[in-house]
Enzyme design. Structure first.
Site, short mmCIF file in Angstrom:
data_model
loop_
_atom_site.label_atom_id
_atom_site.label_comp_id
_atom_site.label_asym_id
_atom_site.label_seq_id
_atom_site.Cartn_x
_atom_site.Cartn_y
_atom_site.Cartn_z
N ARG A 127 0.84 -1.21 0.00
CA ARG A 127 0.00 0.00 0.00
C ARG A 127 0.87 1.25 0.00
O ARG A 127 0.56 2.22 -0.68
CB ARG A 127 -0.95 -0.01 1.20
CG ARG A 127 -2.07 -1.03 1.06
CD ARG A 127 -3.19 -0.79 2.07
NE ARG A 127 -2.76 -0.63 3.44
CZ ARG A 127 -2.68 -1.60 4.36
NH1 ARG A 127 -3.01 -2.83 4.02
NH2 ARG A 127 -2.29 -1.34 5.58
N GLU A 157 1.16 21.65 -16.90
CA GLU A 157 1.30 22.99 -16.34
C GLU A 157 2.58 23.67 -16.84
O GLU A 157 3.68 23.25 -16.54
CB GLU A 157 1.32 22.94 -14.81
CG GLU A 157 0.03 22.42 -14.20
CD GLU A 157 -1.16 23.30 -14.52
OE1 GLU A 157 -1.02 24.55 -14.46
OE2 GLU A 157 -2.22 22.76 -14.83
N GLU A 168 3.78 24.93 -6.22
CA GLU A 168 3.20 24.84 -7.57
C GLU A 168 2.23 23.65 -7.67
O GLU A 168 1.17 23.76 -8.29
CB GLU A 168 4.31 24.72 -8.61
CG GLU A 168 3.83 24.86 -10.03
CD GLU A 168 3.27 26.24 -10.36
OE1 GLU A 168 2.08 26.31 -10.75
OE2 GLU A 168 4.01 27.23 -10.23
N GLU A 220 -6.39 24.81 -8.07
CA GLU A 220 -7.04 25.29 -9.30
C GLU A 220 -7.92 24.22 -9.93
O GLU A 220 -9.04 24.49 -10.36
CB GLU A 220 -5.99 25.76 -10.30
CG GLU A 220 -5.38 27.09 -9.96
CD GLU A 220 -4.40 27.58 -11.02
OE1 GLU A 220 -4.10 26.83 -11.98
OE2 GLU A 220 -3.94 28.71 -10.88
N LYS A 236 -8.01 30.79 -6.08
CA LYS A 236 -6.95 30.64 -7.09
C LYS A 236 -5.86 31.70 -6.92
O LYS A 236 -4.66 31.40 -7.04
CB LYS A 236 -7.54 30.72 -8.49
CG LYS A 236 -8.36 29.51 -8.88
CD LYS A 236 -8.90 29.69 -10.28
CE LYS A 236 -9.56 28.46 -10.81
NZ LYS A 236 -9.95 28.61 -12.22
N ASP A 237 -6.26 32.94 -6.64
CA ASP A 237 -5.29 34.01 -6.47
C ASP A 237 -4.40 33.78 -5.25
O ASP A 237 -3.19 34.00 -5.29
CB ASP A 237 -5.99 35.36 -6.33
CG ASP A 237 -6.64 35.83 -7.62
OD1 ASP A 237 -6.34 35.25 -8.69
OD2 ASP A 237 -7.44 36.78 -7.56
#
Length: 140
Positions: free
Chosen positions: A23, A42, A83, A90, A108-109
């Site tokens: 696992r 991305e 990131e 996002e 998101k900001d």
């Protein structure tokens, strides 16, 4: 009529340990797949990947000390983690709020702001670690 529960089967401790290890190995696989998916999709993460390769090359060239490697490594890891968190936030925000909503935009900001702060911190560390080494190479 109530169904009878099957009695639990005895699993020896060694087998339980192997199952736990499987696992855990699967968890690492899922995590690596997540990094790979984000890296392929991305653009900002692709930029960070290129910067990471550059920084590792510079670190090898300048023969960083263990402390310098630790600082650079933590900086790189913090940018990548920020990131990846940003990408996850996002993606989840787009799922639950496909249309515009001010709170979705705020989420998101804020997540993007975390990436910005991590990247700025990494630039400062990079300047402190690599700056004097590059400066010493410049002709006077």
């Amino acid at each position: 009529m109530l169904e009878e529960e099957e009695p639990e089967t005895y699993v020896p401790p060694a087998a339980q340990q192997r199952s736990l290890l499987r696992r855990r190995a699967a968890s690492f696989g899922h995590a690596l797949r997540g990094v790979w998916v984000a890296l392929r999709s991305e653009l900002h993460l692709q930029f960070h990947a290129a910067a990471t390769v550059l920084v590792l090359g510079l670190g090898a060239y300048f023969q960083l000390s263990p402390t310098e490697w630790a600082l650079v490594g933590l900086s790189v890891a913090s940018v990548w983690a920020a990131e990846l968190f940003n990408t996850a936030i996002e993606t989840l925000t787009n799922l639950v709020s496909p249309g515009y909503h001010p709170l979705a935009g705020k989420a998101k900001d804020v997540a993007a702001g975390a990436v910005l702060l991590a990247a700025l911190g990494a630039v400062v560390v990079g300047g402190l670690v690599f700056g004097p080494k590059v400066w010493a190479l410049l002709p006077r």
